[in-house]
Structure formats: C-alpha cells, structure tokens
Scaffold this active site. Sequence first.
Site, short mmCIF file in Angstrom:
data_model
loop_
_atom_site.label_atom_id
_atom_site.label_comp_id
_atom_site.label_asym_id
_atom_site.label_seq_id
_atom_site.Cartn_x
_atom_site.Cartn_y
_atom_site.Cartn_z
N LYS A 56 0.74 -1.32 0.11
CA LYS A 56 -0.18 0.15 -0.18
C LYS A 56 0.54 1.54 0.16
CE LYS A 56 -4.02 -2.75 2.80
NZ LYS A 56 -4.20 -3.02 3.39
N GLN A 100 -4.92 -1.31 9.53
CA GLN A 100 -4.94 -2.82 9.00
C GLN A 100 -4.98 -3.61 10.29
OE1 GLN A 100 -2.89 -3.67 5.64
NE2 GLN A 100 -4.07 -5.80 6.44
N ASP A 123 -11.12 2.14 3.51
CA ASP A 123 -11.54 0.84 3.04
C ASP A 123 -13.46 1.08 2.51
OD1 ASP A 123 -9.53 -0.74 3.10
OD2 ASP A 123 -9.36 -1.10 5.40
#
Length: 297
Positions: A56, A100, A123
């Site tokens: 990422k 995460q 997200d």
Amino acid sequence: MVQEGARLIDGSAVAKKVRDQVAIDVAELRSRGVIPGLTVVLVGDDPASAVYVGGKEKASREAGMAGETIRLPSTTTQGELLALIQQLNHDESVHGILVQMPLPKQIDPDTVIDHIDPAKDVDGFHPVNVGKLLIGDTDGFVPCTPAGVQLLLGEYGVRTKGANCVVIGRSTIVGKPMAALMMQDNENANCTVTVCHRHTENLREHTCAADILIAAAGRARIVTGDMVKPGAVVIDVGTNRIDDATAKSGSRLVGDVDFDSVRQVASKITPVPGGVGPMTIAMLIANTVRAAEMVAK
Ligand code: NAP
C-alpha cells in the site's frame, strides 16, 4: 458448449490502468495545492500484514501521494489507538485512514472502525459507508476488493444486467459488499444475486446456475470445473497458501477456484495471483484520491 480455455482477466494490467489514472488525478490536485495523503496504521508485527502495508505504501508513493505508515507495538491499548485515530481525523493533510487488520486481541476492530471519520474511511468499512452502499448512495466509499472486482467485470465487457451472480462468502470485507454492489440498480450491476456460505446446502446447485461466479470463501480450490456453468465468468478472490514441495519457499498461493479444471468450462477467469489481488490496492489509492477531491471541492 465446452470452451477451449477461458480468457484470462488480467488484474495486474487493469490495476496499472487505475493507478496511472490516480497518478494523473494526484498531479492535478497537487497543481491546486492539495496533496492527497493516505495514513496506514499497523499495530503489532504480523508478517502478512507487514507485506500488505508495504504494498500500500509503495502504490501510494508511486502515485505521487503523501502519507506514512504509523507502526505501533502489539501492546498498544484500544484507548491509545482511538486517540491516534482522533488525531488523524482532525489532521487536514490526511485524506485517507486505513487501520490494517487483524488487530491484537485487546483491541475491538468494530470500535476502531466506528471511530474513523467516514469521509476518510477509504477502506469503506465504517457503518456509514456500509449503509450508503446498501441504499445505493454513491457518495460513500466502497470496500476495495469488491469495487475492484466490479471494475474488472466492466473492463472485460461482462454483461451484468439480468445475470445470475453467485457470491461464495458473506464477510463484511468481501462477500456482503460484493453482493450489495452487484444488486445495485445501475449499468455495472443489475444482477440477480445469490450469496452462499458454510450453511448453504448443495453449493454446486447454486454455482452451476451462475453466469458470474465470485468465490470469496478462503478455501483452496473448492470451486471445481463441474461446479461451473459453461461460459460463466469466474472471479477468484481467494488467496490460500498451500504446501508445495516444488516451490522454493515450500508453499504457494492458490485461489478458491481450481484453475485448471474451471478454465476449461468458463469463458473468462481471474488467475491467482495476478487477478483480483492487484485491484485491491489500486482501488485503495483511487478511494484516497477521491477523498482528497471531495475535500478540495
Ligand atoms: P472470511 O471472513 O473468512 O469469510 C469467508 C466466507 O466464506 C464466510 O462467509 C464463510 O461462511 C464462507 N465459506 C467458508 N467456507 C465455505 C464453504 N466451504 N462453502 C461456502 N462458503 C464458505 O474471509 P474474507 O475476508 O471474506 O476473504 C475470503 C478470501 O478472499 C480469503 O482467501 C482472503 O485471503 C481473500 N481476500 C483476498 C483479497 C484480495 O485482495 N485478493 C482481499 C480480501 C480477501 P460463514 O459466514 O458461514 O462462515
């Protein structure tokens, strides 16, 4: 009709296209004084998470975005993490926040997600964004993996209107948002959607009716050629590590789809790796640049 071999859906190529477009959008925003920024928070030292986060970071850097990864020890308390999120919520240089998963067991993931500003939830997991997806409000952020799958279908000209779409898996991250996306009333969806899970009786009966079959169960090769309708489009979200004595590392990555048998029957298929995986990160940086655009407006 038995196909000679399905056409490969090249996720790496489509992801590159998305990333190139993001880089153009970033440059345009930069010229207006806005530098899109993604902050990733990694708690603990899970090796798989470290790899994902590295990917990422690299993708956002290559697109010209700002951002950082904040690494916290595995002993971090929920209170400490929530305090950091509050700080990031108020930081104008941060457009996207990603925590995460998985988190250490002393931290409740739902509480953490609830505390992220929905406008920075790139997200797409915050209840506000989940709700927007369900009601068809396009203002929200769509979870990256399902969004990537839908884009792949579009790029490969897959007809979705009226198609039977079967999704295997009902997780919050993949299965549920995938199903919600494919049942939307828009030109990239309008499918008749069936969602299967561990309690589904006779999975094969459902999968054999699918014009579009999306496997997201996390079970190595559970979809075999005899479970697929001839000519179906098969999307393999699964990433499963299996033992392989011939591989240097002793293991390799396979999907939920038994590629060799299914490609004989399907019309189009995503490989693992190189199918859905690269799309997830591409959609993440696309969501982040969109978050920055919304602020710039
Ligand atoms: P998950 O949270 O474990 O959910 C798996 C889902 O599959 C559950 O709903 C489960 O049903 C269902 N399931 C499991 N075994 C089944 C079976 N034999 N028959 C029918 N349904 C079954 O996993 P996830 O987070 O959604 O991820 C799914 C897979 O996608 C994993 O391999 C993951 O690594 C991969 N993934 C890949 C990407 C990418 O970028 N390529 C991104 C995200 C996830 P129940 O609800 O009844 O338990």
